[in-house]
Write an enzyme that holds these catalytic residues in place. Structure first.
Site, PDB file in Angstrom:
ATOM      1  N   SER A 221     -11.866   0.399  -3.326  1.00  0.00           N
ATOM      2  CA  SER A 221     -11.298  -0.281  -2.169  1.00  0.00           C
ATOM      3  C   SER A 221     -11.178  -1.777  -2.462  1.00  0.00           C
ATOM      4  CB  SER A 221     -12.138   0.014  -0.924  1.00  0.00           C
ATOM      5  OG  SER A 221     -11.432  -0.297   0.249  1.00  0.00           O
TER       6      SER A 221
ATOM      7  N   ASP B  53      -6.288   9.813   2.096  1.00  0.00           N
ATOM      8  CA  ASP B  53      -6.948   8.542   2.383  1.00  0.00           C
ATOM      9  C   ASP B  53      -6.395   7.979   3.690  1.00  0.00           C
ATOM     10  OD1 ASP B  53      -7.787   5.828   2.464  1.00  0.00           O
ATOM     11  OD2 ASP B  53      -7.954   5.784   0.277  1.00  0.00           O
TER      12      ASP B  53
ATOM     13  N   HIS C 236     -11.291   8.184   1.910  1.00  0.00           N
ATOM     14  CA  HIS C 236     -11.660   6.824   1.511  1.00  0.00           C
ATOM     15  C   HIS C 236     -13.178   6.719   1.507  1.00  0.00           C
ATOM     16  CE1 HIS C 236     -10.174   2.703   0.804  1.00  0.00           C
ATOM     17  NE2 HIS C 236     -11.325   2.330   1.329  1.00  0.00           N
TER      18      HIS C 236
END
Length: 303
Positions: free
Chosen positions: A105, A253, A281
């Site tokens: 991320s 995601d 995610h």
């Protein structure tokens, strides 16, 4: 279970908590976590698999998280470049000249920054569930929150389910420990997506330990502010990256939909994109941490 050795690194006037696993003579893997997440967000199962595969592993708490120092963001705002400098300070503290950088991320954006601006410190780059470091997501988010149609020329906003979750969080502030833990647990449940099973016990352990080891529970929100600051260094082209690059992204995601990962892979020369069916995610799905570790081991064997 592998046992890590903890120490503090110094970045400017900040102390950063770090932990190293494995043989210090083995190739180093630096794990960089995402927004507001502590270093322990890299699951022990993943770390253990990497060590078993012949890597030393270093993970750390970003500034404003866990046992690392916190910053008065109002008077001392920082940027992605500052967080990248923290990662370099962690390598220096462990006397590692260059490492296989693995970022998730926001950590993936930090990894990109390092591969562009401090390429001598990056052996390989693995960018997991991330977006191009120069992507300004603000307008897409604003349109989505206002119920407007997305701009086809921009990378897509988060899924409606995640945006609804954010709205509920904002409208229902939490202060007590148990309330915060349940709210964080629900966030990870939503981030997991709806395709793969959610490992609630693992997620609960993480949010409970994270709450108890945090020095300032509000400080981690500064990461989001830092991520929004689009400084010129973030606009440097990813085409300048020379480190072998693997982009790993899930098909489910809800925060950064698959086109974000595709954009990173498209912009980095010779990058390879690996999509994981159903992954959301996060790493809170049974078997996923070890699967990611095996992928990283394969990629890091190229250098």
């Amino acid at each position: 279970m592998v046992i890590g050795s903890g120490k503090f690194a110094t970045s400017g006037n900040l102390r950063l908590w770090t932990e190293r696993f494995g043989d210090p003579t083995d190739p180093a893997v630096l794990l960089i976590m995402g927004t507001s997440a502590q270093g322990i967000g890299w699951p022990d199962e993943m770390v253990e698999a990497l060590v078993e595969g012949g890597r030393q592993v270093i993970r750390f708490d970003h500034r404003d998280t866990g046992r690392s120092d916190c910053v008065d963001f109002a008077t001392r705002p920082y940027t992605l470049a500052d967080m990248a400098a923290d990662a370099v300070a962690v390598l220096d503290a462990h006397e590692v000249a260059a490492a296989h950088v693995v970022g998730a991320s926001l950590g993936g954006a930090i990894g990109q920054w390092l591969a562009v601006h401090r390429r001598e410190r990056v052996l390989t780059l693995t960018a997991i569930m991330t977006s191009p470091m120069g992507n300004n997501a603000g307008p897409a988010w604003a349109r989505a929150m206002a119920g407007q149609a997305p701009d086809p020329d921009e990378l897509p906003p988060p899924a409606p389910r995640f945006l609804r979750h954010l709205t509920r969080l904002v409208s229902t502030p939490v202060t007590a420990r148990e309330e915060r833990i349940e709210a964080d647990l629900e966030t990870w449940r939503v981030l997991n997506g709806e395709a793969l099973p959610f490992d609630e016990p693992a997620a609960r352990r993480y949010v409970e330990v994270s709450y108890d080891r945090a020095g300032d529970h509000a400080a981690a929100a500064h990461h989001d502010l830092a991520a929004r600051r689009m400084t010129g260094d973030r606009l440097a082209p990813l085409s300048s990256i020379t480190a072998p690059t693997l982009v790993v992204h899930g098909t489910d995601d809800p925060l950064l939909p698959l086109p974000h990962g595709q954009a990173v892979a498209r912009q980095v020369p010779d990058a390879r994109l690996l999509t994981i069916p159903g992954m959301g995610h996060g790493f809170f799905s049974p078997g996923l941490p070890r699967q990611i570790a095996e992928i990283v081991l394969g990629h890091t064997s190229t250098r």
